[in-house]
Design an enzyme around this catalytic site. Structure first.
Site, short mmCIF file in Angstrom:
data_model
loop_
_atom_site.label_atom_id
_atom_site.label_comp_id
_atom_site.label_asym_id
_atom_site.label_seq_id
_atom_site.Cartn_x
_atom_site.Cartn_y
_atom_site.Cartn_z
CG PHE A 1 -10.71 4.93 9.39
CD1 PHE A 1 -10.97 6.24 9.77
CD2 PHE A 1 -9.49 4.37 9.76
CE1 PHE A 1 -10.04 6.97 10.51
CE2 PHE A 1 -8.54 5.09 10.50
CZ PHE A 1 -8.83 6.39 10.87
CB VAL A 2 -14.05 8.18 5.73
CG1 VAL A 2 -14.47 9.63 5.88
CG2 VAL A 2 -13.31 7.99 4.42
CG ASN B 1 2.55 2.17 4.39
OD1 ASN B 1 2.94 2.27 5.53
ND2 ASN B 1 1.59 1.32 4.05
CG ASP C 1 -2.11 0.96 1.00
OD1 ASP C 1 -2.24 1.52 -0.12
OD2 ASP C 1 -2.90 1.16 1.94
CG HIS D 1 0.94 4.01 11.20
ND1 HIS D 1 1.33 3.03 12.09
CD2 HIS D 1 0.16 3.38 10.27
CE1 HIS D 1 0.81 1.87 11.72
NE2 HIS D 1 0.11 2.05 10.63
#
Length: 379
Positions: free
Chosen positions: A138-139, A240, A74, A294
């Site tokens: 997510f949001v 990342n 990712d 993070h």
């Protein structure tokens, strides 16, 4: 500061406290990574946890060679925070939950044609833009719960009377395709800097970084349009990626896998969907490879979550949290995998970073409504 930045060997360090639990497998993976050719230093963050061969929540510095496998699939995953014009006192939970429940996982073609930046209009992965993705992405609508440093808060351009929007997503299938091609050709051996293969990977990596950033912008736009709101960006920070970097007198490559840069302004350290998030100002430190946690970090593996929780909670019960927030997630497996109980306390991670002298807390944000992938496009 010294007692919280702990050497485990000449090349391996962790940011940890006696009160913070870190799984032994994650420590083993740190040591494994430190043994890669040309690796100079590895640092585990307070949210360190095991990954697929390499740890998550860590930074790695190598010289002369870099390792795409350490960045993972990712590429460019990160956090974007937006200030919205949604008045907190007028927020209607039922109305917002219904509106966001009606939002498809994937943007419609007509919406993409209208909203895609021209640079991405013909991108091979354009249809993934504006989509959150699965896993821990997510949001979340959030509300300022506590202002800790009023001066820094004011400089950030935030407004405690209105809700904030936090987006956690990355490069979707693009990053996965880049890593798969790389592993098929080079396995986990890494690439010598300056080689044609290294230059080719960096070009693809940088495209994925830009793609992920635009994706977060488009996700925020879709969400705000769906709830008839507007907003402005506060920050966007990836966790990342790999970049050329000088540490001490050595020029090399800094890999971050679930590690937030400390040299890119304010950052947000999110908790689980049932926990607070923290806006913080980093204090740059070369010893920790200019990196921070993070997030809260997992304490349970995904495969064990449902077994631990299904006897106590239904999926419906997990759609409400102890902080009074709501969760929209029609993927019944994912709602167990991402339960708050599966994560460490975000405050314990933040407190460890404070004690290590690595951050200054600015504000605490409380979750209001969390949206996760439904497990497939709603039809």
């Amino acid at each position: 500061m010294g007692k919280y930045i702990r050497p485990l060997s000449d090349a391996v360090f962790t940011i940890a406290s006696d009160d913070l639990w870190i799984e032994s497998l994650a420590i083993q993976q740190l040591h494994t990574t430190a043994n890669l050719p040309n690796m100079q230093r590895v640092v585990g963050m307070p949210d360190l946890h095991p990954g697929r061969g390499y740890p998550i929540g860590a930074a790695f510095f190598s010289v002369g060679r870099f390792y795409p496998a350490l960045v993972g699939n990712d590429i460019g995953c990160g956090m974007a925070l937006w200030q919205t014009d949604i008045l907190a006192r007028k927020y209607n939970a039922d109305k917002f939950e219904k509106r966001l429940s009606d939002l498809d996982d994937v943007a419609e073609e007509s919406w993409l044609e209208e909203n895609l930046p021209s640079a991405f209009a013909q991108h091979p992965w354009r249809n993934s833009l504006g989509s959150i993705g699965g896993g821990n992405h997510f949001v979340e609508l959030q509300q300022i719960d506590q202002i800790i440093d009023a001066e820094l808060f004011a400089l950030a351009g935030l407004d405690a009377q209105h809700l904030q929007l936090l987006v956690h997503s990355g490069s979707r299938g693009l990053g996965q395709s880049i890593l798969q091609r790389h592993i098929a050709s080079f396995s986990h051996h890494g690439l010598p800097e300056g080689s044609d293969d290294a230059l080719r990977y960096i070009a693809e990596h940088d495209d994925a970084l830009a793609f992920a950033r635009i994706n977060r912008q488009l996700i925020a736009l879709r969400i705000m349009q769906q709830v008839k709101a507007t907003g402005s960006p506060v920050l966007d920070v990836a966790h990342n990626f790999v970049s050329a970097c000088q540490i001490g007198d050595q020029q090399g490559w800094l890999h971050r896998k679930g590690a937030t840069p400390d040299d890119n302004g304010l950052v947000i350290i999110p908790g689980s969907r049932g926990d607070y998030s923290w806006l913080v100002k980093p204090v740059a430190n070369e010893k920790t490879l200019h990196s921070l946690a993070h997030g809260a970090g997992r304490k349970w593996g995904r495969t064990e979550c449902k077994g631990r929780l299904a006897a106590k909670y239904t999926a419906t019960q997990l759609s409400r949290t102890e902080l009074g927030s709501r969760v929209i997630c029609r993927d019944k497996q994912l709602i167990f995998e991402e339960a708050p109980q599966a994560y460490k306390s975000a405050e314990s991670v933040v407190q460890c970073l404070v004690l290590a002298g690595l951050i200054i807390p600015v504000a605490r944000l409380r979750p209001v409504l969390t949206l996760k992938n439904s497990g497939g496009k709603k039809g």
